[in-house]
Scaffold this motif. Structure first.
Motif, mmCIF file in Angstrom:
data_model
loop_
_atom_site.group_PDB
_atom_site.id
_atom_site.type_symbol
_atom_site.label_atom_id
_atom_site.label_comp_id
_atom_site.label_asym_id
_atom_site.label_seq_id
_atom_site.Cartn_x
_atom_site.Cartn_y
_atom_site.Cartn_z
ATOM 1 N N ALA A 1 7.511 7.023 9.235
ATOM 2 C CA ALA A 1 6.651 6.848 8.064
ATOM 3 C C ALA A 1 7.481 6.433 6.853
ATOM 4 N N ASN A 2 8.646 7.050 6.685
ATOM 5 C CA ASN A 2 9.502 6.694 5.561
ATOM 6 C C ASN A 2 10.063 5.280 5.676
ATOM 7 N N LYS A 3 10.379 4.860 6.899
ATOM 8 C CA LYS A 3 10.850 3.479 7.089
ATOM 9 C C LYS A 3 9.763 2.495 6.651
ATOM 10 N N ASN A 4 8.536 2.775 7.066
ATOM 11 C CA ASN A 4 7.438 1.888 6.687
ATOM 12 C C ASN A 4 7.183 1.921 5.182
ATOM 13 N N LYS A 5 7.349 3.100 4.585
ATOM 14 C CA LYS A 5 7.164 3.216 3.138
ATOM 15 C C LYS A 5 8.226 2.421 2.404
ATOM 16 N N HIS A 6 9.477 2.510 2.843
ATOM 17 C CA HIS A 6 10.551 1.723 2.228
ATOM 18 C C HIS A 6 10.261 0.227 2.352
ATOM 19 N N THR A 7 9.801 -0.174 3.536
ATOM 20 C CA THR A 7 9.504 -1.598 3.751
ATOM 21 C C THR A 7 8.395 -2.067 2.828
ATOM 22 N N LEU A 8 7.318 -1.308 2.738
ATOM 23 C CA LEU A 8 6.198 -1.693 1.879
ATOM 24 C C LEU A 8 6.602 -1.710 0.408
ATOM 25 N N ASN A 9 7.488 -0.800 0.014
ATOM 26 C CA ASN A 9 7.952 -0.793 -1.381
ATOM 27 C C ASN A 9 8.796 -2.022 -1.695
ATOM 28 N N GLY A 10 9.365 -2.641 -0.673
ATOM 29 C CA GLY A 10 10.167 -3.840 -0.882
ATOM 30 C C GLY A 10 9.375 -5.121 -0.728
ATOM 31 N N LEU A 11 8.067 -5.014 -0.470
ATOM 32 C CA LEU A 11 7.230 -6.199 -0.278
ATOM 33 C C LEU A 11 6.214 -6.333 -1.416
ATOM 34 N N PRO A 12 5.868 -7.545 -1.798
ATOM 35 C CA PRO A 12 4.753 -7.710 -2.735
ATOM 36 C C PRO A 12 3.455 -7.395 -2.010
ATOM 37 N N VAL A 13 2.574 -6.634 -2.626
ATOM 38 C CA VAL A 13 1.294 -6.272 -2.004
ATOM 39 C C VAL A 13 0.159 -6.584 -2.976
ATOM 40 N N PRO A 14 -1.071 -6.695 -2.470
ATOM 41 C CA PRO A 14 -2.207 -6.968 -3.361
ATOM 42 C C PRO A 14 -2.434 -5.799 -4.315
ATOM 43 N N SER A 15 -3.040 -6.119 -5.456
ATOM 44 C CA SER A 15 -3.470 -5.062 -6.360
ATOM 45 C C SER A 15 -4.635 -4.333 -5.704
ATOM 46 N N GLN A 16 -5.043 -3.214 -6.289
ATOM 47 C CA GLN A 16 -6.166 -2.475 -5.718
ATOM 48 C C GLN A 16 -7.437 -3.324 -5.711
ATOM 49 N N ALA A 17 -7.648 -4.087 -6.767
ATOM 50 C CA ALA A 17 -8.835 -4.952 -6.823
ATOM 51 C C ALA A 17 -8.761 -6.048 -5.765
ATOM 52 N N GLN A 18 -7.562 -6.617 -5.574
ATOM 53 C CA GLN A 18 -7.401 -7.660 -4.565
ATOM 54 C C GLN A 18 -7.578 -7.094 -3.157
ATOM 55 N N MET A 19 -7.050 -5.889 -2.928
ATOM 56 C CA MET A 19 -7.178 -5.274 -1.606
ATOM 57 C C MET A 19 -8.637 -4.937 -1.319
ATOM 58 N N LYS A 20 -9.348 -4.508 -2.340
ATOM 59 C CA LYS A 20 -10.776 -4.218 -2.184
ATOM 60 C C LYS A 20 -11.514 -5.470 -1.728
ATOM 61 N N ALA A 21 -11.180 -6.613 -2.325
ATOM 62 C CA ALA A 21 -11.828 -7.877 -1.954
ATOM 63 C C ALA A 21 -11.463 -8.281 -0.527
ATOM 64 N N ILE A 22 -10.212 -8.044 -0.126
ATOM 65 C CA ILE A 22 -9.769 -8.378 1.235
ATOM 66 C C ILE A 22 -10.540 -7.555 2.264
ATOM 67 N N VAL A 23 -10.693 -6.251 2.000
ATOM 68 C CA VAL A 23 -11.410 -5.376 2.931
ATOM 69 C C VAL A 23 -12.874 -5.802 3.054
ATOM 70 N N ALA A 24 -13.512 -6.072 1.924
ATOM 71 C CA ALA A 24 -14.924 -6.469 1.949
ATOM 72 C C ALA A 24 -15.112 -7.794 2.686
ATOM 73 N N ASP A 25 -14.244 -8.757 2.423
ATOM 74 C CA ASP A 25 -14.345 -10.065 3.057
ATOM 75 C C ASP A 25 -14.110 -9.950 4.567
ATOM 76 N N THR A 26 -13.122 -9.138 4.956
ATOM 77 C CA THR A 26 -12.844 -8.937 6.386
ATOM 78 C C THR A 26 -14.032 -8.300 7.084
ATOM 79 N N ALA A 27 -14.647 -7.307 6.455
ATOM 80 C CA ALA A 27 -15.807 -6.642 7.048
ATOM 81 C C ALA A 27 -16.958 -7.618 7.254
ATOM 82 N N ARG A 28 -17.214 -8.449 6.255
ATOM 83 C CA ARG A 28 -18.304 -9.434 6.384
ATOM 84 C C ARG A 28 -18.049 -10.370 7.559
ATOM 85 N N LYS A 29 -16.814 -10.831 7.693
ATOM 86 C CA LYS A 29 -16.481 -11.769 8.768
ATOM 87 C C LYS A 29 -16.597 -11.117 10.143
#
Length: 451
Positions: free
Chosen positions: A309-337
């Motif tokens: 879990a810590n390895k994955n946390k370190h990796t995610l902290n070193g990667l650019p990720v969507p904002s909460q609003a962007q992630m919300k849109a990704i989840v909704a769009d994926t569900a619709r598809k």
């Protein structure tokens, strides 16, 4: 409780065979194309006999018709499209599978595998070009179930030099390193910044003209561990994390952060130099148990699980990720598809992580949908391609695929919701625990807010 239940079993080796059976009961890890190959049938015939589409999700226990009496005959030959050129190619789109590509173009799956040097276990990605065979010869036996190395990404000519099509798991720093160009030049050429988010299928302009080199390996070679040092500097390479650098140089993560005036959430990138403090040895507690706690809801998880879990946390902290609003849109769009109520998918993501793709639990549940790796493998089987839970789009796909499967295999919605949290087998065997009932109530309340 570990979220996202139903652990996938190992995918059985697929061997072509003749069968007199008229039905087949789906096992964990099965795909329609794999079932068809094992019984000497065309994927198209199996889909038609069961009223399915190439993107339909099948689940363990489901009965599949094996195209009636034709199951005992010789493998079904597919009709080749008129005047199909053997040199024709197809560019993979998001959600494609090799079986679906073969069916759409009227060629056998085995001929596509042979033409591209692939096997039934090979992973394809958006933007990859697939050769289509020119005739529908009788399917040859499936290749050995060893995954060949993916072909090198192809570069398309452009005014500024060349372009690269982003694959799941790519980062801007890694792309720059693989093609021998500076990260700064890629950011400048594409009008991006260090916090920009890239996604599979996106085209990235590469600068440098003839100096651009394509690496045949899909991932850059991992840097060799450095011997413990008494101090000095280190130049970051693609794939590095702050925790990994600290461990290789025998210093604590906190000492490394302090020496460079960084925090645990700082994004690092290839080419940046770090100061390595001297005179310290890695403290025993600095396994990567420094970002994710070992206990949640009065339950202490095994050291090996927390370490991952810590390895994955370190990796995610070193990667650019969507904002909460962007992630919300990704989840909704994926569900619709994928044919799932977006309000339900959003309720799960909000409850599990607050739309935070960097979230990692002590159980090693990853990302916005909080999917553990083994459930991610099951989700990969459901959608017919390998999913990378560290990728925001794949994370959303995994969570939604699991929700959809649980709804189909549960007697009611409450049981499906409970199974995402407690595990379907546990819910069936023991019923809902008290905290599970609270979880179900929370999901239903959130769903009303997202409608």
């Amino acid at each position: 409780m570990i979220p996202a239940a139903l652990v996938a079993t190992q995918v059985p080796r697929i061997v072509p065979m003749q069968s007199s059976a008229t039905t087949y009961v789906v096992r964990a890890g099965d795909t329609i194309s794999g079932i068809a190959v094992r019984h000497g049938l065309s994927m198209h015939a199996v889909l038609k006999a069961n009223g399915l589409k190439v993107n339909s999700i099948i689940h363990p226990g489901q009965k599949i018709k094996l195209a009636g009496s034709s199951a005992s005959e010789a493998p079904v030959k597919q009709t080749a499209p008129p005047k199909q050129q053997s040199s024709a190619t197809y560019t993979v789109k998001s959600g494609d599978t090799l079986g679906a590509i073969a069916a759409r173009h009227g060629v056998s799956l085995s001929s596509v595998l042979t033409a591209n040097g692939l096997s039934m276990t090979s992973i394809i990605h958006p933007g990859q070009k697939i050769k289509l065979s020119g005739s529908s010869a009788t399917p040859a036996p499936a290749p050995k179930a060893t995954t060949p190395k993916p072909s090198a990404p192809k570069l398309a000519a452009s005014a500024s030099g060349a372009t690269y099509v982003v694959k799941p798991g790519d980062t801007l720093g890694a792309i720059a390193a693989r093609h021998n160009v500076s990260l700064g030049s890629i950011l400048s050429a594409n009008g991006l910044s260090m916090s920009s988010i890239i996604h599979p299928g996106q085209k990235i302009k590469l600068t440098g003209g003839s100096s651009v080199a394509v690496q045949t390996s899909p991932k850059p070679a991992a840097p060799k561990p450095s011997a413990p040092t008494a101090g000095g500097s280190y130049t970051i390479k693609a794939g590095d994390t702050l925790g990994g650098i600290a461990g290789r140089h025998g210093v604590s993560l906190s000492a490394l952060l302090s020496a460079n005036k960084l925090s645990a959430t700082t994004i690092i990138y290839p080419g940046k130099k770090l100061t390595i403090p001297g005179g310290s040895k890695a403290a025993p507690e600095q396994k990567p148990a420094d970002l994710v706690p070992s206990t949640f809801l009065h339950y202490t998880y095994p050291d090996a699980v927390v370490a991952e879990a810590n390895k994955n946390k370190h990796t995610l902290n070193g990667l650019p990720v969507p904002s909460q609003a962007q992630m919300k849109a990704i989840v909704a769009d994926t569900a619709r598809k994928m044919g799932v109520d977006p309000s339900l998918a959003l309720a799960f993501s909000y409850q599990e992580s607050g739309f935070n793709q960097r979230a990692v639990s002590p159980a090693n549940a990853i990302g916005a949908m909080q999917v553990i790796p083994m459930s991610g493998e099951w989700a990969s089987d459901l959608v017919g391609r390998k999913l990378n839970l560290l990728d925001p789009y794949d994370n959303a796909t995994a969570g939604v695929a699991i929700i959809k499967a649980l709804i189909r295999t549960s007697p009611n919605l409450d049981t499906a919701i409970a199974s995402y949290y407690q595990g379907q087998y546990s819910v069936k065997t023991h019923g809902m625990f008290a905290d599970t009932k609270n979880y179900v109530a929370a999901i239903k309340a959130h769903q009303k807010n997202f409608r």
